[in-house]
Scaffold this motif. Structure first.
Motif, PDB file in Angstrom:
ATOM      1  N   MET A   1       9.246  44.914  13.327  1.00 19.32           N
ATOM      2  CA  MET A   1       9.454  45.348  11.961  1.00 19.32           C
ATOM      3  C   MET A   1       8.161  45.094  11.194  1.00 19.32           C
ATOM      4  O   MET A   1       7.560  44.038  11.294  1.00 19.32           O
ATOM      5  CB  MET A   1      10.621  44.574  11.344  1.00 19.32           C
ATOM      6  N   THR A   2       7.764  46.069  10.417  1.00 20.21           N
ATOM      7  CA  THR A   2       6.564  45.965   9.597  1.00 20.21           C
ATOM      8  C   THR A   2       6.810  45.014   8.430  1.00 20.21           C
ATOM      9  O   THR A   2       7.891  45.013   7.851  1.00 20.21           O
ATOM     10  CB  THR A   2       6.181  47.352   9.044  1.00 20.21           C
ATOM     11  N   ALA A   3       5.822  44.220   8.116  1.00 19.68           N
ATOM     12  CA  ALA A   3       5.911  43.312   6.971  1.00 19.68           C
ATOM     13  C   ALA A   3       4.715  43.554   6.060  1.00 19.68           C
ATOM     14  O   ALA A   3       3.583  43.698   6.534  1.00 19.68           O
ATOM     15  CB  ALA A   3       5.929  41.864   7.429  1.00 19.68           C
ATOM     16  N   ILE A   4       4.992  43.629   4.764  1.00 17.96           N
ATOM     17  CA  ILE A   4       3.926  43.782   3.779  1.00 17.96           C
ATOM     18  C   ILE A   4       4.201  42.842   2.616  1.00 17.96           C
ATOM     19  O   ILE A   4       5.339  42.443   2.388  1.00 17.96           O
ATOM     20  CB  ILE A   4       3.783  45.235   3.274  1.00 17.96           C
ATOM     21  N   SER A   5       3.144  42.526   1.892  1.00 20.08           N
ATOM     22  CA  SER A   5       3.302  41.633   0.735  1.00 20.08           C
ATOM     23  C   SER A   5       3.934  42.405  -0.420  1.00 20.08           C
ATOM     24  O   SER A   5       3.855  43.639  -0.486  1.00 20.08           O
ATOM     25  CB  SER A   5       1.950  41.078   0.302  1.00 20.08           C
ATOM     26  N   VAL A   6       4.529  41.682  -1.310  1.00 20.73           N
ATOM     27  CA  VAL A   6       5.148  42.303  -2.479  1.00 20.73           C
ATOM     28  C   VAL A   6       4.091  43.018  -3.321  1.00 20.73           C
ATOM     29  O   VAL A   6       4.364  44.073  -3.904  1.00 20.73           O
ATOM     30  CB  VAL A   6       5.956  41.268  -3.290  1.00 20.73           C
ATOM     31  N   THR A   7       2.876  42.507  -3.346  1.00 18.80           N
ATOM     32  CA  THR A   7       1.789  43.152  -4.098  1.00 18.80           C
ATOM     33  C   THR A   7       1.469  44.516  -3.501  1.00 18.80           C
ATOM     34  O   THR A   7       1.356  45.509  -4.220  1.00 18.80           O
ATOM     35  CB  THR A   7       0.533  42.258  -4.105  1.00 18.80           C
ATOM     36  N   LYS A   8       1.339  44.572  -2.164  1.00 17.45           N
ATOM     37  CA  LYS A   8       1.067  45.855  -1.484  1.00 17.45           C
ATOM     38  C   LYS A   8       2.241  46.816  -1.665  1.00 17.45           C
ATOM     39  O   LYS A   8       2.048  48.010  -1.835  1.00 17.45           O
ATOM     40  CB  LYS A   8       0.801  45.631   0.008  1.00 17.45           C
ATOM     41  N   ALA A   9       3.454  46.283  -1.614  1.00 14.11           N
ATOM     42  CA  ALA A   9       4.635  47.120  -1.804  1.00 14.11           C
ATOM     43  C   ALA A   9       4.623  47.743  -3.194  1.00 14.11           C
ATOM     44  O   ALA A   9       4.914  48.928  -3.361  1.00 14.11           O
ATOM     45  CB  ALA A   9       5.903  46.302  -1.593  1.00 14.11           C
ATOM     46  N   GLN A  25      12.913  52.906   9.880  1.00 11.37           N
ATOM     47  CA  GLN A  25      12.421  51.586  10.275  1.00 11.37           C
ATOM     48  C   GLN A  25      12.365  50.709   9.025  1.00 11.37           C
ATOM     49  O   GLN A  25      11.692  51.056   8.055  1.00 11.37           O
ATOM     50  CB  GLN A  25      11.029  51.684  10.901  1.00 11.37           C
ATOM     51  N   PRO A  26      13.073  49.572   9.029  1.00 12.54           N
ATOM     52  CA  PRO A  26      13.035  48.693   7.864  1.00 12.54           C
ATOM     53  C   PRO A  26      11.663  48.056   7.686  1.00 12.54           C
ATOM     54  O   PRO A  26      10.890  47.929   8.643  1.00 12.54           O
ATOM     55  CB  PRO A  26      14.082  47.633   8.181  1.00 12.54           C
ATOM     56  N   ILE A  27      11.362  47.681   6.463  1.00 13.09           N
ATOM     57  CA  ILE A  27      10.103  47.007   6.145  1.00 13.09           C
ATOM     58  C   ILE A  27      10.434  45.695   5.441  1.00 13.09           C
ATOM     59  O   ILE A  27      11.205  45.685   4.476  1.00 13.09           O
ATOM     60  CB  ILE A  27       9.215  47.884   5.247  1.00 13.09           C
ATOM     61  N   THR A  28       9.861  44.606   5.930  1.00 11.20           N
ATOM     62  CA  THR A  28      10.025  43.309   5.280  1.00 11.20           C
ATOM     63  C   THR A  28       8.982  43.174   4.181  1.00 11.20           C
ATOM     64  O   THR A  28       7.794  43.395   4.411  1.00 11.20           O
ATOM     65  CB  THR A  28       9.857  42.157   6.288  1.00 11.20           C
ATOM     66  N   ILE A  29       9.454  42.851   2.994  1.00 10.31           N
ATOM     67  CA  ILE A  29       8.553  42.623   1.866  1.00 10.31           C
ATOM     68  C   ILE A  29       8.498  41.114   1.658  1.00 10.31           C
ATOM     69  O   ILE A  29       9.527  40.479   1.421  1.00 10.31           O
ATOM     70  CB  ILE A  29       9.048  43.356   0.609  1.00 10.31           C
ATOM     71  N   LEU A  39      13.571  46.203   3.106  1.00 11.08           N
ATOM     72  CA  LEU A  39      13.797  47.515   2.511  1.00 11.08           C
ATOM     73  C   LEU A  39      14.257  48.463   3.607  1.00 11.08           C
ATOM     74  O   LEU A  39      13.586  48.609   4.635  1.00 11.08           O
ATOM     75  CB  LEU A  39      12.503  48.033   1.866  1.00 11.08           C
ATOM     76  N   ILE A  40      15.422  49.081   3.391  1.00 10.23           N
ATOM     77  CA  ILE A  40      15.933  50.080   4.333  1.00 10.23           C
ATOM     78  C   ILE A  40      16.325  51.315   3.533  1.00 10.23           C
ATOM     79  O   ILE A  40      16.516  51.258   2.319  1.00 10.23           O
ATOM     80  CB  ILE A  40      17.142  49.567   5.144  1.00 10.23           C
ATOM     81  N   SER A  41      16.475  52.432   4.238  1.00  6.75           N
ATOM     82  CA  SER A  41      16.869  53.662   3.555  1.00  6.75           C
ATOM     83  C   SER A  41      18.330  53.581   3.120  1.00  6.75           C
ATOM     84  O   SER A  41      19.127  52.827   3.689  1.00  6.75           O
ATOM     85  CB  SER A  41      16.674  54.866   4.478  1.00  6.75           C
ATOM     86  N   GLU A  42      18.666  54.359   2.123  1.00  6.63           N
ATOM     87  CA  GLU A  42      20.054  54.400   1.654  1.00  6.63           C
ATOM     88  C   GLU A  42      20.971  54.902   2.766  1.00  6.63           C
ATOM     89  O   GLU A  42      22.086  54.396   2.938  1.00  6.63           O
ATOM     90  CB  GLU A  42      20.178  55.298   0.424  1.00  6.63           C
ATOM     91  N   GLU A  43      20.503  55.860   3.533  1.00  6.53           N
ATOM     92  CA  GLU A  43      21.297  56.390   4.645  1.00  6.53           C
ATOM     93  C   GLU A  43      21.603  55.295   5.669  1.00  6.53           C
ATOM     94  O   GLU A  43      22.738  55.170   6.140  1.00  6.53           O
ATOM     95  CB  GLU A  43      20.538  57.541   5.309  1.00  6.53           C
TER      96      GLU A  43
END
Length: 84
Positions: A1-9, A25-29, A39-43
């Protein structure tokens, strides 16, 4: 799973939303306090909620698995007027 900082998000929110929706594909913030979010899609969220609901009904998962093993020729035709 991809992880990004809240600033980059925050900087790339529209692109991130597009990626999550197109790839499923979910992304960890992450943040510096160790309180992360995913973060995941609504679907995908709706699919998770449906799965949790169906699994909460006693015997439902087993019934679905058994129905999946049934030959298609033996299945009933859907009748919207049929009483349940």
């Amino acid at each position: 799973m991809t992880a990004i900082s809240v600033t980059k998000a925050r900087e790339n929110i529209y692109q991130i939303l597009s990626e999550v929706n197109s790839s499923s594909q979910p992304i960890t913030i992450t943040n510096n306090r160790g309180k992360n979010a995913v973060l995941i899609s609504e679907e995908d969220w709706n699919a998770i909620q449906e799965t949790l609901y169906l699994n909460s009904i006693p015997g439902m998962a087993e019934s679905i698995i058994e129905a999946g093993k049934e030959p298609l020729e033996e299945c009933s035709v859907y009748n919207p007027d049929e009483e349940w």
